[in-house]
Every structure is written in C-alpha cells, then in structure tokens.
Motif scaffolding. Structure first.
Motif, PDB file in Angstrom:
ATOM      1  N   UNK A   1      89.767  19.003  19.967  1.00  0.00           N
ATOM      2  CA  UNK A   1      89.228  19.555  18.725  1.00  0.00           C
ATOM      3  C   UNK A   1      88.278  18.581  18.042  1.00  0.00           C
ATOM      4  N   UNK A   2      88.398  17.279  18.341  1.00  0.00           N
ATOM      5  CA  UNK A   2      87.528  16.291  17.698  1.00  0.00           C
ATOM      6  C   UNK A   2      86.067  16.442  18.121  1.00  0.00           C
ATOM      7  N   UNK A   3      85.824  17.201  19.204  1.00  0.00           N
ATOM      8  CA  UNK A   3      84.453  17.417  19.665  1.00  0.00           C
ATOM      9  C   UNK A   3      83.893  18.771  19.228  1.00  0.00           C
ATOM     10  N   UNK A   4      84.664  19.537  18.456  1.00  0.00           N
ATOM     11  CA  UNK A   4      84.147  20.819  17.977  1.00  0.00           C
ATOM     12  C   UNK A   4      82.913  20.565  17.101  1.00  0.00           C
TER      13      UNK A   4
ATOM     14  N   UNK B   1      96.045  20.501  24.360  1.00  0.00           N
ATOM     15  CA  UNK B   1      95.112  20.623  23.244  1.00  0.00           C
ATOM     16  C   UNK B   1      95.329  19.458  22.289  1.00  0.00           C
ATOM     17  N   UNK B   2      94.321  18.584  22.188  1.00  0.00           N
ATOM     18  CA  UNK B   2      94.381  17.447  21.270  1.00  0.00           C
ATOM     19  C   UNK B   2      93.862  17.906  19.903  1.00  0.00           C
ATOM     20  N   UNK B   3      94.783  18.091  18.975  1.00  0.00           N
ATOM     21  CA  UNK B   3      94.423  18.623  17.663  1.00  0.00           C
ATOM     22  C   UNK B   3      93.937  17.549  16.699  1.00  0.00           C
ATOM     23  N   UNK B   4      94.172  16.280  17.011  1.00  0.00           N
ATOM     24  CA  UNK B   4      93.856  15.195  16.079  1.00  0.00           C
ATOM     25  C   UNK B   4      92.368  14.865  16.065  1.00  0.00           C
ATOM     26  N   UNK B   5      91.932  14.257  14.967  1.00  0.00           N
ATOM     27  CA  UNK B   5      90.560  13.769  14.854  1.00  0.00           C
ATOM     28  C   UNK B   5      89.524  14.832  14.600  1.00  0.00           C
ATOM     29  N   UNK B   6      89.966  16.034  14.254  1.00  0.00           N
ATOM     30  CA  UNK B   6      89.030  17.139  14.072  1.00  0.00           C
ATOM     31  C   UNK B   6      88.389  17.103  12.687  1.00  0.00           C
ATOM     32  N   UNK B   7      87.062  17.161  12.667  1.00  0.00           N
ATOM     33  CA  UNK B   7      86.347  17.248  11.393  1.00  0.00           C
ATOM     34  C   UNK B   7      86.097  18.692  10.997  1.00  0.00           C
TER      35      UNK B   7
ATOM     36  N   UNK C   1      94.350  11.631  31.773  1.00  0.00           N
ATOM     37  CA  UNK C   1      93.732  12.243  30.599  1.00  0.00           C
ATOM     38  C   UNK C   1      92.770  11.280  29.916  1.00  0.00           C
ATOM     39  N   UNK C   2      91.616  11.796  29.537  1.00  0.00           N
ATOM     40  CA  UNK C   2      90.728  11.033  28.661  1.00  0.00           C
ATOM     41  C   UNK C   2      91.226  11.197  27.232  1.00  0.00           C
ATOM     42  N   UNK C   3      91.520  10.072  26.575  1.00  0.00           N
ATOM     43  CA  UNK C   3      92.027  10.119  25.199  1.00  0.00           C
ATOM     44  C   UNK C   3      90.984   9.480  24.290  1.00  0.00           C
ATOM     45  N   UNK C   4      90.284  10.283  23.455  1.00  0.00           N
ATOM     46  CA  UNK C   4      89.237   9.745  22.586  1.00  0.00           C
ATOM     47  C   UNK C   4      89.795   8.749  21.565  1.00  0.00           C
ATOM     48  N   UNK C   5      88.923   7.905  21.050  1.00  0.00           N
ATOM     49  CA  UNK C   5      89.325   6.909  20.060  1.00  0.00           C
ATOM     50  C   UNK C   5      89.937   7.559  18.823  1.00  0.00           C
ATOM     51  N   UNK C   6      89.398   8.710  18.424  1.00  0.00           N
ATOM     52  CA  UNK C   6      89.939   9.390  17.239  1.00  0.00           C
ATOM     53  C   UNK C   6      91.393   9.777  17.456  1.00  0.00           C
ATOM     54  N   UNK C   7      91.741  10.192  18.669  1.00  0.00           N
ATOM     55  CA  UNK C   7      93.121  10.565  18.971  1.00  0.00           C
ATOM     56  C   UNK C   7      94.007   9.320  19.032  1.00  0.00           C
TER      57      UNK C   7
ATOM     58  N   UNK D   1      97.329   8.488  16.844  1.00  0.00           N
ATOM     59  CA  UNK D   1      98.593   8.196  17.523  1.00  0.00           C
ATOM     60  C   UNK D   1      99.174   6.874  17.052  1.00  0.00           C
ATOM     61  N   UNK D   2      98.297   5.881  16.835  1.00  0.00           N
ATOM     62  CA  UNK D   2      98.776   4.570  16.392  1.00  0.00           C
ATOM     63  C   UNK D   2      99.446   4.658  15.023  1.00  0.00           C
TER      64      UNK D   2
END
Length: 384
Positions: free
Chosen positions: A43-46, A77-83, A155-161, A165-166
């Motif tokens: 979702x961070x790339x929407x 579905x990675x829901x985090x980091x979504x603008x 899995x590719x995990x973007x920095x925003x995700x 997570x941290x």
C-alpha cells in the motif's frame, strides 16, 4: 475517499501506472512453505489519486493477479507506510470484481501491520464479504509473526514497512510457527540421500509421488495447481522421516498431496537445482535463435553443470512432466503452464526479483523458463 494531501501533482500516463503496478505495487515473491506462489502487495506504493485514475489502477491490479490465480496462491498485503488510503467504495468495487477463480484459489491473505483503517474497512464490508473469504484473512502484527507463515527472505520489505515494524514489534504478539519439521529427507543434501553419484537411487518420497501421479493424476485438470490441506501435508512430510519410510501415499486418496510433496522436496533442497552461480550460463540461452539451438545448449552446456544426483532427480521429474504435457488436451497443463508452476521450486537465490526474472517465460526473461520448457517438451532428446 482518500486521506488529505497537498498541491495536485502531474497526472500519470497509463504506461506509468502500468509500470508502477508491475514493478512496485504487486510483486512475485517465490513460493510459500507449501510451494504455493506468493504475491506481495504494497500500500505504500499506491499513487496519489489526483494523479492516477483508480479505476484504471483497479483494472491493472486484476490483470496482474490474472498471471497467477489459475492455481492456488497466497497474498501478502503490506498495509503499513501508506500515504494514500483507498476507502470503502474502492475496496467494495475491488471485491465485487474479484471473480470466483480469484477467491477460490486464494488460500490465505496476510494483512501485515493493519492499522485501524483496514480493520474498519473489512468490518464495514461484512455484509458483502462471504464468510468463507473472511476466514482466509490473517491479521499479522509483525514481520516476525509473518515469518512463521511465509519465507521472509523471499519478500521485498520497503523501508517504510521496516520502520513501522521496528516501532510496533514489542514481543507482545505470539509468534505463529509451523509445526517443527523433524524430517531427515526434506531439506537434506541430495548427495547424502542418493550418494555422490546417485548410486543409492531416488528418495522414496520422490518415487512414491511420481508413481501416484502417473497412476491417478495424468488426466486431472490443473494437476500441480491445487493444494491439499496443510495438516495433511505436514503429516505426510513427518511420515517420510527416513529413507525407510513405509508411508502409503496412495492411501491418502488425494493426488494433489503427491504433487505438492514433490514440489516441496525440490523447494526444500539446501542447494537449488538452478542456483545463482548458474544464472550467467543460463542467460546464454536467450541469445539463441531456435529451439534446436536452445535444446543443444541445455543438454551440452547447462545440465552438465549439475551434480549427478541432481541430474538423475531432474531426469525422473521431467519424464513425468513430459507425459503430463502430452496429455494437456485433458489436464490443460501445457509445457508453459507446467513451467510457470515449477520454476519457483527450481530457481532460487537470495534475490527474489532476479529469481522471478530468471524463471519467467518470454524473450525478456532470464532463461531458466526456456530451459524448463525445453526439458518438458523435448525430454527424450535432452535426456537421451
């Protein structure tokens, strides 16, 4: 419909939106612990909805799904980091357009780092989301928890995700782990099972699977695309703990169990069939103009790089796939379909994007897809 934002950006061209979906929003991520294809959605790339037509975006997302939904698959579905967060109406249209094959073949949808937004959206759609579909949704609150269900390294995990997570991983969420696998066959080097030159023969689980599939699976529509129950697969793996196993695979009554066991055996090999060290050599097949030239290259340049046990294992497996392909008028599994299903279990490195390119079909792929297809179609010439 979307969260607040600032000045309107430049409108996106259709080709830009298409590239965004293909390269960022939805990515192939190998196979899960049961050899089912994994799709990851971010979702961070929407895109900004003022720059992108979300009706076109939805069509492109469904076209992307079309590439894998003919067989069982899982979606992360990675829901985090979504603008930019699509609202209820967008998701309602998306669910309404998901045909039966999308819903039926989806085995699990992992929603990672769900904020209040996706939870409320799903709850609000309760009247239209079927109970069966709802049971496939798995809420995941950390990457560690996700790692209990799918191989994280694929899995590719973007920095925003990673940033989310941290902050959210506090150890409060219990880890969902697969049952411990005590098998001494799955995940063991072939040389230890078969001997340095294959003198000990094929593993029992391989011969059992091939025999069962030949007996009951040659005319099964979509063979190698369906999955058995997870508990049944784990029980079968535990039963094949040693080379002396007397487990009666055919007594299970499910030929799809044999298919997944066979794919899982390949996926679990500590040394993949086509490793990263072979990628440069494999790519050489793409410059050859004819299938006859590719056949010769496969037979005389690529396959001789394999250890003898690996070669013998491939020979037995491709003999089976060749015969399934010969019956494609009834089982609908052509060499191309079989290549799509099998490539993720044969091609593996530390770079999932490179692996997908290597195993894909077509002129722009890395070449392993062509190698697999040729081995299936022209088995007798390759392995004579």
């Amino acid at each position: 419909m979307f969260s607040a934002f600032s000045a309107a950006p430049k409108p996106m061209e259709h080709s830009e939106l298409q590239a965004l979906v293909r390269d960022q929003i939805i990515q192939e991520a190998g196979v899960d612990f049961e050899s089912r294809p994994i799709l990851a959605m971010y979702s961070c790339f929407f895109p900004d909805p003022r720059a992108a037509n979300y009706d076109d975006l939805l069509k492109l997302l469904l076209q992307r799904l079309d590439e894998v939904v003919e067989s069982d698959y899982v979606l992360v579905f990675f829901a985090a980091g979504s603008q930019y967060q699509p609202g209820w109406s967008f998701l309602y249209r998306a669910y309404s357009l998901l045909g039966r094959k999308y819903r039926k073949n989806l085995k699990s949808m992992f929603i990672v780092h769900p904020s209040l937004w996706p939870r409320l959206i799903i709850q609000g759609m309760g009247a239209v989301v079927s109970p069966k579909f709802a049971r496939k949704l798995v809420w995941v609150y950390s990457l560690a928890q996700l790692g209990g269900s799918v191989p994280l390294k694929q899995l590719h995990v973007p920095e925003a995700v990673l940033a989310v997570d941290a902050k959210s991983s506090s150890g409060k969420v219990s880890m969902e782990k697969l049952p411990p696998d005590t098998s001494s066959v799955f995940g063991k080097p072939l040389e230890e099972i078969m001997g340095l030159n294959g003198e000990e023969g094929l593993p029992r689980v391989v011969t059992d699977c091939i025999e069962y599939i030949r007996k009951d699976g040659m005319n099964v529509e979509g063979i190698f695309r369906r999955s058995p129950a997870s508990q049944q697969l784990q029980a079968a793996k535990r039963a094949y703990q040693t080379a002396e196993s007397t487990y009666d695979l055919q007594a299970s009554g499910d030929v799809h169990l044999a298919c997944v066991l066979l794919k899982t055996f390949f996926r679990d090999l500590p040394n993949p069939v086509f490793s990263a060290a072979m990628y440069d050599t494999i790519r050489g097949i793409q410059s050859l103009p004819t299938d006859s030239a590719r056949l010769s290259y496969t037979k005389n340049t690529i396959l001789p790089l394999l250890p003898r046990p690996t070669y013998l294992l491939l020979e037995a497996t491709f003999a089976l796939l060749h015969d399934i392909h010969a019956n494609s008028s009834t089982n609908l599994m052509t060499s191309t379909n079989l290549t799509i299903v099998w490539a993720p279990n044969l091609v593996r490195s530390d770079n999932p994007i490179a692996d997908f390119s290597m195993g894909a079909m077509g002129a722009q792929s890395g070449g392993a897809g062509n190698v697999i297809r040729i081995c299936i179609e022209r088995f007798e010439e390759v392995f004579e």
